[in-house]
Enzyme design. Structure first.
Site, PDB file in Angstrom:
ATOM      1  N   HIS A 138      39.739  36.625  46.811  1.00 19.45           N
ATOM      2  CA  HIS A 138      40.017  35.191  46.815  1.00 19.45           C
ATOM      3  C   HIS A 138      39.112  34.466  47.814  1.00 19.45           C
ATOM      4  O   HIS A 138      39.359  34.495  49.014  1.00 19.45           O
ATOM      5  CB  HIS A 138      41.507  34.988  47.150  1.00 19.45           C
ATOM      6  CG  HIS A 138      41.955  33.571  47.149  1.00 19.45           C
ATOM      7  ND1 HIS A 138      42.923  33.093  48.000  1.00 19.45           N
ATOM      8  CD2 HIS A 138      41.561  32.504  46.405  1.00 19.45           C
ATOM      9  CE1 HIS A 138      43.099  31.812  47.774  1.00 19.45           C
ATOM     10  NE2 HIS A 138      42.294  31.435  46.821  1.00 19.45           N
ATOM     11  N   GLU A 150      40.092  36.361  51.118  1.00 20.35           N
ATOM     12  CA  GLU A 150      41.382  37.052  51.147  1.00 20.35           C
ATOM     13  C   GLU A 150      41.292  38.190  50.114  1.00 20.35           C
ATOM     14  O   GLU A 150      40.923  37.942  48.971  1.00 20.35           O
ATOM     15  CB  GLU A 150      42.444  36.016  50.720  1.00 20.35           C
ATOM     16  CG  GLU A 150      43.826  36.270  51.186  1.00 20.35           C
ATOM     17  CD  GLU A 150      44.771  35.102  50.830  1.00 20.35           C
ATOM     18  OE1 GLU A 150      44.482  34.290  49.916  1.00 20.35           O
ATOM     19  OE2 GLU A 150      45.819  35.002  51.473  1.00 20.35           O
ATOM     20  N   ASN A 188      47.544  30.272  50.252  1.00 21.99           N
ATOM     21  CA  ASN A 188      48.169  29.249  49.407  1.00 21.99           C
ATOM     22  C   ASN A 188      49.694  29.265  49.457  1.00 21.99           C
ATOM     23  O   ASN A 188      50.335  28.270  49.116  1.00 21.99           O
ATOM     24  CB  ASN A 188      47.666  29.364  47.967  1.00 21.99           C
ATOM     25  CG  ASN A 188      46.223  28.895  47.883  1.00 21.99           C
ATOM     26  OD1 ASN A 188      45.841  27.947  48.568  1.00 21.99           O
ATOM     27  ND2 ASN A 188      45.424  29.562  47.082  1.00 21.99           N
TER      28      ASN A 188
HETATM   29  P1  NAI Z   1      37.173  24.659  37.797  1.00 21.56           P
HETATM   30  O1  NAI Z   1      38.063  23.877  36.914  1.00 21.56           O
HETATM   31  O2  NAI Z   1      36.173  23.955  38.658  1.00 21.56           O
HETATM   32  O3  NAI Z   1      36.335  25.743  36.931  1.00 21.56           O
HETATM   33  C1  NAI Z   1      36.923  26.616  36.012  1.00 21.56           C
HETATM   34  C2  NAI Z   1      35.834  27.040  35.029  1.00 21.56           C
HETATM   35  O4  NAI Z   1      36.348  28.080  34.187  1.00 21.56           O
HETATM   36  C3  NAI Z   1      35.392  25.894  34.107  1.00 21.56           C
HETATM   37  O5  NAI Z   1      33.989  25.734  34.206  1.00 21.56           O
HETATM   38  C4  NAI Z   1      35.817  26.389  32.725  1.00 21.56           C
HETATM   39  O6  NAI Z   1      34.941  25.974  31.693  1.00 21.56           O
HETATM   40  C5  NAI Z   1      35.773  27.898  32.920  1.00 21.56           C
HETATM   41  N1  NAI Z   1      36.512  28.640  31.899  1.00 21.56           N
HETATM   42  C6  NAI Z   1      37.737  28.364  31.368  1.00 21.56           C
HETATM   43  N2  NAI Z   1      38.027  29.274  30.426  1.00 21.56           N
HETATM   44  C7  NAI Z   1      36.979  30.149  30.366  1.00 21.56           C
HETATM   45  C8  NAI Z   1      36.690  31.297  29.578  1.00 21.56           C
HETATM   46  N3  NAI Z   1      37.544  31.726  28.638  1.00 21.56           N
HETATM   47  N4  NAI Z   1      35.512  31.950  29.787  1.00 21.56           N
HETATM   48  C9  NAI Z   1      34.640  31.513  30.720  1.00 21.56           C
HETATM   49  N5  NAI Z   1      34.876  30.416  31.494  1.00 21.56           N
HETATM   50  C10 NAI Z   1      36.021  29.751  31.313  1.00 21.56           C
HETATM   51  O7  NAI Z   1      38.131  25.576  38.688  1.00 21.56           O
HETATM   52  P2  NAI Z   1      37.842  26.227  40.121  1.00 21.56           P
HETATM   53  O8  NAI Z   1      38.335  25.312  41.164  1.00 21.56           O
HETATM   54  O9  NAI Z   1      36.443  26.737  40.169  1.00 21.56           O
HETATM   55  O10 NAI Z   1      38.869  27.453  40.090  1.00 21.56           O
HETATM   56  C11 NAI Z   1      38.553  28.666  39.415  1.00 21.56           C
HETATM   57  C12 NAI Z   1      39.456  29.785  39.931  1.00 21.56           C
HETATM   58  O11 NAI Z   1      39.292  29.909  41.350  1.00 21.56           O
HETATM   59  C13 NAI Z   1      40.948  29.557  39.690  1.00 21.56           C
HETATM   60  O12 NAI Z   1      41.568  30.799  39.446  1.00 21.56           O
HETATM   61  C14 NAI Z   1      41.409  28.965  41.006  1.00 21.56           C
HETATM   62  O13 NAI Z   1      42.773  29.164  41.259  1.00 21.56           O
HETATM   63  C15 NAI Z   1      40.552  29.761  41.982  1.00 21.56           C
HETATM   64  N6  NAI Z   1      40.328  29.129  43.280  1.00 21.56           N
HETATM   65  C16 NAI Z   1      40.170  27.773  43.403  1.00 21.56           C
HETATM   66  C17 NAI Z   1      39.975  27.196  44.640  1.00 21.56           C
HETATM   67  C18 NAI Z   1      39.791  25.710  44.774  1.00 21.56           C
HETATM   68  O14 NAI Z   1      39.844  25.196  45.904  1.00 21.56           O
HETATM   69  N7  NAI Z   1      39.563  24.986  43.704  1.00 21.56           N
HETATM   70  C19 NAI Z   1      39.932  28.001  45.866  1.00 21.56           C
HETATM   71  C20 NAI Z   1      40.051  29.426  45.630  1.00 21.56           C
HETATM   72  C21 NAI Z   1      40.262  29.965  44.378  1.00 21.56           C
END
Ligand code: NAI
Length: 289
Positions: A138, A150, A188
């Site tokens: 993480h 993490e 979180n």
């Molecule tokens: P985001 O919404 O910016 O990006 C998610 C991406 O995943 C999008 O580009 C989307 O098109 C793609 N996606 C969705 N379905 C897909 C598939 N079937 N195959 C390939 N790509 C696919 O979200 P973000 O913020 O980058 O979060 C991503 C992960 O990281 C989540 O699990 C989130 O909980 C985790 N995370 C987020 C943090 C944050 O501050 N936003 C911090 C730490 C972890």
């Protein structure tokens, strides 16, 4: 480790690609559409450029890092990766479907990590053909800046898998903190209820967006206010994490604030959609309530 796959090219996936490429690893990044991938590469380029401008990275190293990142929409491109890090949308069904499509392409030795903020590593591991080689990794947002990774073992995670990702995190210059596999882990579990409470504080009219953020910045010495931070994380991600806490710990104190639910239903997801608790349409963010 030489070659890393990254699934999901959003804010986190692009940051993970950035730090891996700077550390000399080849990176294959996969998302659903080419335009998302080109935006992600442009973001990496902009952020690397900032590091060059601050004298933290040589221009030649920036070009070399960019040259190590390739992109595509086909999981087959991840077939020769030593480790694939899944960083797609925070939704268990989406992640399960990704693993189902991914694993037939992987070598038997390949490791799989998820960057999930909250979902059970044990359950996600069980959705793959290699639960022993599966782990939670993480990263924090923004990945190139934040020091922490993490690490979360599922009940099935083998020690060698854990050691390999720990070594990788350290190679990326990060500090590791180890969490057991409980809903939302450590960061979180503590941070999101605070953010949710800040949204309740707004919902109940205790303070405006500006008052709440100023109060926590100057009164609790937080570098960002909780609503500004919620916009930065993404309100959809915040809501998804609250659901995992609420469902997983069965305690009403984790009930997602109805205002957070409404914002997500409206498509007001924070910075990434240019509107959340602030409006990001202009030069400086403007509070919306
Ligand atoms: P985001 O919404 O910016 O990006 C998610 C991406 O995943 C999008 O580009 C989307 O098109 C793609 N996606 C969705 N379905 C897909 C598939 N079937 N195959 C390939 N790509 C696919 O979200 P973000 O913020 O980058 O979060 C991503 C992960 O990281 C989540 O699990 C989130 O909980 C985790 N995370 C987020 C943090 C944050 O501050 N936003 C911090 C730490 C972890």
């Amino acid at each position: 480790m030489r070659r890393i796959g990254v699934i999901g090219a959003g804010q986190m996936g692009s940051g993970i690609a950035h730090v891996c490429a700077v550390a000399g690893l080849d990176v294959r990044m996969v998302d659903l559409a080419e335009d998302v991938l080109s935006r992600a590469v442009a973001l990496v380029e902009r952020n690397l450029g900032r590091q060059v401008a601050r004298g933290k990275l040589a221009d030649a190293d920036m070009q070399a890092a960019l040259g190590r990142i390739t992109t595509g929409t086909d999981y087959a491109a991840l077939g020769d990766c030593d480790l694939v890090i899944e960083a797609a949308t925070e939704n268990e069904e989406v992640k399960r479907e990704i693993f189902k499509q991914l694993v037939p392409h992987l070598s038997a030795e390949a490791l799989v990590a998820t960057n999930t903020s909250s979902i059970s590593i044990t359950r996600l591991a069980a959705a793959t053909d290699r639960p022993g080689r599966f782990v939670g990794m993480h990263f924090m947002n923004p990945v190139p800046v934040m020091q922490l990774v993490e690490l979360i073992r599922g009940i099935q995670t083998e020690q060698a898998t854990f050691e390999a990702v720990k070594e990788l995190a350290e190679r990326l210059g990060k500090t590791v903190s180890v969490a057991e596999d409980f809903p939302a882990f450590i960061v979180n579990r503590i941070l999101l209820p605070m953010i949710n409470e800040a949204v309740y504080t707004l919902y109940e009219g205790v303070g405006s967006v500006e008052s709440i953020d100023t109060a926590m910045k100057l009164g609790a010495n937080h570098p960002m206010g909780p609503l500004e931070l919620a916009d930065f994380i993404g309100l959809d991600t915040c809501l998804a994490i609250m659901h995992v806490l609420y469902d997983g710990l069965a305690d009403s104190k984790y009930r997602p604030c109805p205002l957070l639910v409404k914002y997500v239903e409206a498509g007001w997801l924070g910075r990434k959609t240019k509107r959340g608790f602030y409006d990001y349409g202009g030069d400086t963010p403007v509070p919306t309530r």
